[in-house]
Design an enzyme around this catalytic site. Structure first.
Site, PDB file in Angstrom:
ATOM      1  N   ARG A 168       0.849  -1.211   0.000  1.00 20.96           N
ATOM      2  CA  ARG A 168       0.000   0.000   0.000  1.00 20.96           C
ATOM      3  C   ARG A 168       0.874   1.247   0.000  1.00 20.96           C
ATOM      4  O   ARG A 168       0.619   2.195  -0.715  1.00 20.96           O
ATOM      5  CB  ARG A 168      -0.928  -0.010   1.207  1.00 20.96           C
ATOM      6  CG  ARG A 168      -2.232  -0.747   1.003  1.00 20.96           C
ATOM      7  CD  ARG A 168      -2.093  -2.142   0.413  1.00 20.96           C
ATOM      8  NE  ARG A 168      -3.357  -2.824   0.328  1.00 20.96           N
ATOM      9  CZ  ARG A 168      -3.859  -3.601   1.290  1.00 20.96           C
ATOM     10  NH1 ARG A 168      -3.156  -3.841   2.393  1.00 20.96           N
ATOM     11  NH2 ARG A 168      -5.037  -4.162   1.147  1.00 20.96           N
ATOM     12  N   ASP A 197      -0.164  -6.675  -3.527  1.00 16.43           N
ATOM     13  CA  ASP A 197      -1.579  -6.401  -3.255  1.00 16.43           C
ATOM     14  C   ASP A 197      -2.158  -5.623  -4.425  1.00 16.43           C
ATOM     15  O   ASP A 197      -1.462  -5.365  -5.410  1.00 16.43           O
ATOM     16  CB  ASP A 197      -1.724  -5.647  -1.914  1.00 16.43           C
ATOM     17  CG  ASP A 197      -3.019  -6.018  -1.204  1.00 16.43           C
ATOM     18  OD1 ASP A 197      -4.079  -5.893  -1.839  1.00 16.43           O
ATOM     19  OD2 ASP A 197      -2.969  -6.438  -0.025  1.00 16.43           O
ATOM     20  N   HIS A 264      -6.826  -9.714  -3.890  1.00 17.08           N
ATOM     21  CA  HIS A 264      -5.753  -8.720  -3.732  1.00 17.08           C
ATOM     22  C   HIS A 264      -4.731  -8.872  -4.863  1.00 17.08           C
ATOM     23  O   HIS A 264      -3.521  -8.772  -4.641  1.00 17.08           O
ATOM     24  CB  HIS A 264      -5.099  -8.840  -2.354  1.00 17.08           C
ATOM     25  CG  HIS A 264      -6.012  -8.402  -1.237  1.00 17.08           C
ATOM     26  ND1 HIS A 264      -6.290  -7.077  -0.994  1.00 17.08           N
ATOM     27  CD2 HIS A 264      -6.730  -9.101  -0.335  1.00 17.08           C
ATOM     28  CE1 HIS A 264      -7.137  -6.994   0.033  1.00 17.08           C
ATOM     29  NE2 HIS A 264      -7.421  -8.211   0.442  1.00 17.08           N
ATOM     30  N   ASP A 326      -7.034 -13.876   1.814  1.00 14.50           N
ATOM     31  CA  ASP A 326      -8.049 -13.049   2.468  1.00 14.50           C
ATOM     32  C   ASP A 326      -8.896 -12.279   1.457  1.00 14.50           C
ATOM     33  O   ASP A 326      -8.440 -11.962   0.360  1.00 14.50           O
ATOM     34  CB  ASP A 326      -7.370 -12.043   3.428  1.00 14.50           C
ATOM     35  CG  ASP A 326      -6.363 -11.154   2.717  1.00 14.50           C
ATOM     36  OD1 ASP A 326      -5.644 -11.664   1.823  1.00 14.50           O
ATOM     37  OD2 ASP A 326      -6.301  -9.954   3.022  1.00 14.50           O
ATOM     38  N   GLU A 327     -10.100 -12.005   1.859  1.00 18.58           N
ATOM     39  CA  GLU A 327     -10.977 -11.022   1.224  1.00 18.58           C
ATOM     40  C   GLU A 327     -11.108 -11.218  -0.284  1.00 18.58           C
ATOM     41  O   GLU A 327     -11.146 -10.248  -1.041  1.00 18.58           O
ATOM     42  CB  GLU A 327     -10.458  -9.594   1.507  1.00 18.58           C
ATOM     43  CG  GLU A 327     -10.464  -9.266   2.978  1.00 18.58           C
ATOM     44  CD  GLU A 327      -9.986  -7.850   3.275  1.00 18.58           C
ATOM     45  OE1 GLU A 327     -10.638  -7.182   4.079  1.00 18.58           O
ATOM     46  OE2 GLU A 327      -8.951  -7.420   2.702  1.00 18.58           O
ATOM     47  N   TRP A 393      -7.004 -13.425  11.517  1.00 20.76           N
ATOM     48  CA  TRP A 393      -7.060 -11.956  11.533  1.00 20.76           C
ATOM     49  C   TRP A 393      -8.461 -11.437  11.800  1.00 20.76           C
ATOM     50  O   TRP A 393      -8.626 -10.348  12.320  1.00 20.76           O
ATOM     51  CB  TRP A 393      -6.503 -11.368  10.233  1.00 20.76           C
ATOM     52  CG  TRP A 393      -7.403 -11.459   9.032  1.00 20.76           C
ATOM     53  CD1 TRP A 393      -7.555 -12.531   8.207  1.00 20.76           C
ATOM     54  CD2 TRP A 393      -8.260 -10.433   8.528  1.00 20.76           C
ATOM     55  NE1 TRP A 393      -8.452 -12.239   7.221  1.00 20.76           N
ATOM     56  CE2 TRP A 393      -8.898 -10.956   7.384  1.00 20.76           C
ATOM     57  CE3 TRP A 393      -8.563  -9.115   8.917  1.00 20.76           C
ATOM     58  CZ2 TRP A 393      -9.825 -10.226   6.633  1.00 20.76           C
ATOM     59  CZ3 TRP A 393      -9.474  -8.395   8.168  1.00 20.76           C
ATOM     60  CH2 TRP A 393     -10.095  -8.946   7.046  1.00 20.76           C
ATOM     61  N   TYR A 418      -3.875  -4.963  15.261  1.00 25.00           N
ATOM     62  CA  TYR A 418      -3.674  -4.202  14.028  1.00 25.00           C
ATOM     63  C   TYR A 418      -3.131  -2.826  14.379  1.00 25.00           C
ATOM     64  O   TYR A 418      -3.789  -2.029  15.037  1.00 25.00           O
ATOM     65  CB  TYR A 418      -4.989  -4.104  13.248  1.00 25.00           C
ATOM     66  CG  TYR A 418      -5.143  -5.231  12.247  1.00 25.00           C
ATOM     67  CD1 TYR A 418      -4.856  -6.537  12.608  1.00 25.00           C
ATOM     68  CD2 TYR A 418      -5.542  -4.983  10.933  1.00 25.00           C
ATOM     69  CE1 TYR A 418      -4.985  -7.575  11.685  1.00 25.00           C
ATOM     70  CE2 TYR A 418      -5.666  -6.008  10.010  1.00 25.00           C
ATOM     71  CZ  TYR A 418      -5.389  -7.299  10.396  1.00 25.00           C
ATOM     72  OH  TYR A 418      -5.500  -8.321   9.483  1.00 25.00           O
ATOM     73  N   THR A 469      -0.543  -0.479   5.658  1.00 20.68           N
ATOM     74  CA  THR A 469      -0.071   0.898   5.496  1.00 20.68           C
ATOM     75  C   THR A 469      -0.943   1.783   4.593  1.00 20.68           C
ATOM     76  O   THR A 469      -0.453   2.790   4.096  1.00 20.68           O
ATOM     77  CB  THR A 469       1.366   0.895   4.948  1.00 20.68           C
ATOM     78  OG1 THR A 469       1.367   0.171   3.710  1.00 20.68           O
ATOM     79  CG2 THR A 469       2.349   0.279   5.910  1.00 20.68           C
ATOM     80  N   GLU A 470      -2.196   1.419   4.399  1.00 26.91           N
ATOM     81  CA  GLU A 470      -3.034   2.301   3.571  1.00 26.91           C
ATOM     82  C   GLU A 470      -2.899   3.762   4.009  1.00 26.91           C
ATOM     83  O   GLU A 470      -2.827   4.669   3.182  1.00 26.91           O
ATOM     84  CB  GLU A 470      -4.510   1.914   3.682  1.00 26.91           C
ATOM     85  CG  GLU A 470      -4.911   0.653   2.956  1.00 26.91           C
ATOM     86  CD  GLU A 470      -4.849  -0.573   3.857  1.00 26.91           C
ATOM     87  OE1 GLU A 470      -4.005  -0.596   4.802  1.00 26.91           O
ATOM     88  OE2 GLU A 470      -5.633  -1.514   3.615  1.00 26.91           O
TER      89      GLU A 470
HETATM   90  C1  ACM Z   1      -6.381  -8.572   6.171  1.00 26.44           C
HETATM   91  O1  ACM Z   1      -6.416  -7.647   7.007  1.00 26.44           O
HETATM   92  N1  ACM Z   1      -7.077  -8.492   5.059  1.00 26.44           N
HETATM   93  C2  ACM Z   1      -5.611  -9.754   6.412  1.00 26.44           C
END
Ligand code: ACM
Length: 766
Positions: A168, A197, A264, A326-327, A393, A418, A469-470
């Site tokens: 990020r 990502d 991602h 993830d996601e 997570w 986090y 780090t967004e």
């Molecule tokens: C995550 O925070 N998507 C692992």
């Protein structure tokens, strides 16, 4: 608060004596066993560090200790080879050392010297780190009278991790090394490196040069009239990576790389569109959140990822390779005839099961190369190979489920660990997510869920904090997020539960903060910064304020002034609330018992205009969504301020309990912020407010967001980066909530509110 550090060591360890005049025992993480007895040993520039001439690793560790001590204590110790001698710091590997495992060490300080013994390299290294902390017990330079401590130590967990997101925002290799040095000083041993990502591919892959030629660069978003932004990005060459991995290895840190898949993946698909599902080339994403681009599931893409893993494995000797997982929102797979046909061919019924198959292709490949797969807890959905290790997570449930199924697990739950969670709700925090996760919440996090029985608990390898780090565009932001919470993490991961002690930890913090200052680490002082609180409405009504001073950790001595001078140890000590007449400027500082600062001094002006002003962090969300995020005006800001607290689902803020007697106007300091959030299925939750004009307005409602309209301020059509809205507010008596709603289209920018000031009649002219 007056408990001394000596008393602390005594209380913790049942020690019978301590040496007067010697330095305190300020170790973080606290060793498993520590006692103090006997007489001190004085370390001066004449004290050598002695290692066995045939032990190259011990020599390297000795040189590391010497360089740390030179840098942080201005004490230049010489490394000597030869037999152990008196009057020295001896680092010695000994197969008979009284230690529990390869990370264990024993350290004894006697009048004859400091002696560190360990069976293995890692243990000797940790013993040397402890010795360095004994040599930097408090701010200062030169000779140290070291307490006669006797330490037998080893870590609680084998995995003491930190995840750094370099996708990020990019950190230079030197910046990554800064973090590695700090990890070493905290006895952390796993750097999980998030390298790919949606917003950037950061690792050179020789076979696929477009991954970094295209995938390492993105175009930041703009709003309004700003000039076209420069591409943002960067990547690590394979030489950079090898150098970082070697640097970490010398500090007993394993670097676990992460290549996130099947989601991602947008930067990879931007580089090679044939890896994606739609066949089109997306941009490298400039949107934070959950983007829709997934890898496709054909043989070519699996082969591509295997080829990438070949180069990754050649660079990273780590047993574990992280494949994300993830996601991955499955909309593209659901909509793709090719993916559906592949699922039918494989007799796979659901997209979750398809993800399992995908991850298994990686797990088998890694296993064939003597590596092990680790992934985020979504890899449990649809089944996962038994050898996979799960990083939990989404809270701790993933860890509980996985450990019960017999998988090894690492606890890295959001929001608890986090580091993009803010550290407090203070107005002067920089960027981050809310709710805040305090130093104490890190300290008290328990990595072994109570739902696990003893056999299942053995699957808990350890714990890890994540630095996503967004909202950390610079290394200063990263350091602010990581320190001093890394101290709390380190102690939670290393120290036995029965030795952990929050108050003892606080007593050891001033020394640790001094170590940061000497190394120019931009730690957050949120836990110790004085808050200067008053009842605003009572003060506005009476012209007097009762002032309360406190800090989050309830630690230290708070001194204050009310005459505008800088507060110091000789200023009045705060003991109870005190009264001042308006206007007054209150300044406060929190000091440790030895007078060293715990936090920078804070100032609060108490006058009518400031009491009628609420800063961004003092405005609340409107009812309906508790999403809160503090951002900066551009995604790639170069400084820590200003920040704007926003709710991406509803551009609406509440000014609670506004005292409106005599108020005739309102002023709103406003920022034009990019709406660069990928919300996946939650996009439907974004609230749209009806506007009266095409560009919309800021409408102020009384009491609730459905209440009567008391002001309407038109928004500029082509808004600059920051601007001020000011206008009349219909006169009211008494105290009311004010709801501030932005009615502009939700395809446009998000409006950040920097501050809202209520204006009396004589100041209210637009
Ligand atoms: C995550 O925070 N998507 C692992």
């Amino acid at each position: 608060m007056k408990k001394t550090r000596y008393a602390l060591a005594l209380a913790l360890c049942g020690i019978t004596a301590f040496a007067h005049g010697a330095a305190p025992v300020n170790l973080i993480p606290m060793p498993a066993q520590l006692s103090v007895s006997g007489d001190t040993f004085t370390v001066s520039a004449q004290t050598p560090i002695v290692v066995d001439g045939s032990d190259a690793d011990a020599r390297r560790t000795a040189e590391y200790l010497a360089s740390l001590t030179a840098h942080t204590r201005h004490l230049q110790l010489q490394v000597k080879t030869g037999a152990p001698e008196n009057g020295a710091i001896v680092l010695k590997r000994d197969p008979q050392a009284p230690v529990a495992n390869e990370e264990g060490y024993a350290l004894d300080v006697t009048p004859q010297g400091i002696r560190v013994v360990a069976r293995d390299e890692a243990g000797l290294f940790y013993g040397a780190i402890t010795a360095w902390q004994l040599l930097t017990p408090a701010p200062g330079e030169g000779d140290v009278h070291v307490q006669p401590v006797h330490i037998r130590d080893q870590p609680r967990f084998a995995w003491r991790g930190l995840m750094l997101d370099s996708a990020r925002h990019f950190q230079t290799p030197d910046e990554v090394r800064t973090l590695i040095d700090q990890m070493a000083q905290h006895k952390l041993n796993v750097l999980h490196w998030h390298l790919a990502d949606d917003q950037g591919w950061r690792i050179e892959i020789k076979r696929y040069p477009d991954l970094t030629r295209i995938g390492a660069w993105r175009t930041p978003p703009t709003t309004g009239k700003q000039p076209a932004p420069k591409p943002y990005g960067g990547f690590y060459t394979q030489d950079d990576i090898r150098a970082v991995v070697a640097y970490a290895a010398e500090r007993h840190i394993t670097v676990v790389p992460e290549i996130d898949m099947p989601g991602h993946a947008q930067a990879a698909i931007a580089s090679y569109p044939e890896l994606g599902v739609t066949g089109t080339r997306p941009p490298v994403s400039a949107d934070w959140g959950v983007n829709p681009y997934l890898y496709n599931v054909d043989d070519h893409t699996i082969e591509f990822l295997h080829n990438v893993l070949d180069e990754v494995m050649a660079l990273f000797p780590s047993t574990y390779i992280h494949v994300g997982g993830d996601e991955a929102v499955k909309d593209q797979w659901k909509a793709s005839a090719a993916v559906q046909a592949r699922m039918r061919a494989l007799n796979i019924k659901t997209e979750d099961a398809m993800q399992s198959w995908f991850i298994e292709q990686m797990g088998k490949y890694l296993a064939a190369h003597n590596r092990r797969l680790i992934g985020w807890d979504e890899i449990l959905e649809g089944g996962v190979p038994p050898s996979a290790t799960v990083m939990s997570w989404r809270g701790t449930k993933g860890a509980i489920d996985a450990a019960k199924l017999g998988h090894d697990v690492v606890l890295a739950p959001a929001p608890q660990l986090y580091m993009d969670s803010m550290q407090s709700d203070r107005a002067d925090e920089t960027t981050g997510r809310l709710p805040s996760m305090s130093l104490q919440s890190y300290y008290t996090f328990e990595a072994v869920p109570k739902e696990l029985n003893a056999a299942q608990a053995k699957h808990v390898l350890g714990m890890q904090a994540t630095i996503f780090t967004e909202h950390m565009p610079t290394m200063r932001h990263v350091e602010y997020a990581a320190f001093p919470r890394m101290d709390a993490l380190a102690e939670a991961a290393w120290t036995p539960v029965k030795v952990r002690d929050w108050h003892g930890f606080l007593e050891r913090m001033p020394s640790q903060l001094a170590r940061y200052r000497v190394q120019d680490i931009a730690y957050a002082d949120s836990a110790f910064a004085p808050s200067i609180d008053v009842d605003r409405n009572a003060a506005i009504a009476s012209g007097r304020a009762s002032v309360t001073l406190s800090n989050q950790a309830r630690f230290g001595n708070v001194h204050y002034t009310i005459d505008g001078s800088e507060p110091s140890a000789s200023s009045p000590l705060y003991v109870r609330p005190f009264n001042v007449n308006l206007p007054t400027t209150v300044k406060a500082v929190a000091l440790a018992d030895d007078g060293t600062p715990l936090a920078a001094a804070r100032t609060r002006v108490l006058d009518l205009p400031s009491l009628r002003t609420r800063g961004t962090g003092e405005l609340e969300n409107c009812a309906g969504s508790d999403f809160r995020l503090r951002v900066q005006p551009t995604p790639d800001a170069t400084s820590m301020a200003p920040t704007y607290l926003i709710n991406v689902f509803d551009n609406c803020r509440v000014y609670k309990a506004a005292k409106l007697d005599g108020i005739a106007g309102i002023r709103v300091d406003t920022a034009t912020l990019p709406r660069n959030y990928a919300l996946a299925h939650d996009a439907k939750l974004v609230v749209s407010h009806k506007a009266s004009t095409p560009q919309g307005e800021l409408v102020v409602h009384l009491d609730s967001c459905k209440g009567r309209e008391v002001a309407s301020l038109p928004l500029p059509a082509d808004a600059p980066a920051t601007f001020t809205l000011q206008g009349a507010l219909a006169k009211q008596a008494g105290t009311h909530d004010l709801c501030l709603v932005f009615t502009s289209p939700i395809t446009g920018p998000i409006w950040g509110v920097g501050a809202v000031t209520l204006l009396p009649a004589d100041k209210a002219a637009p």
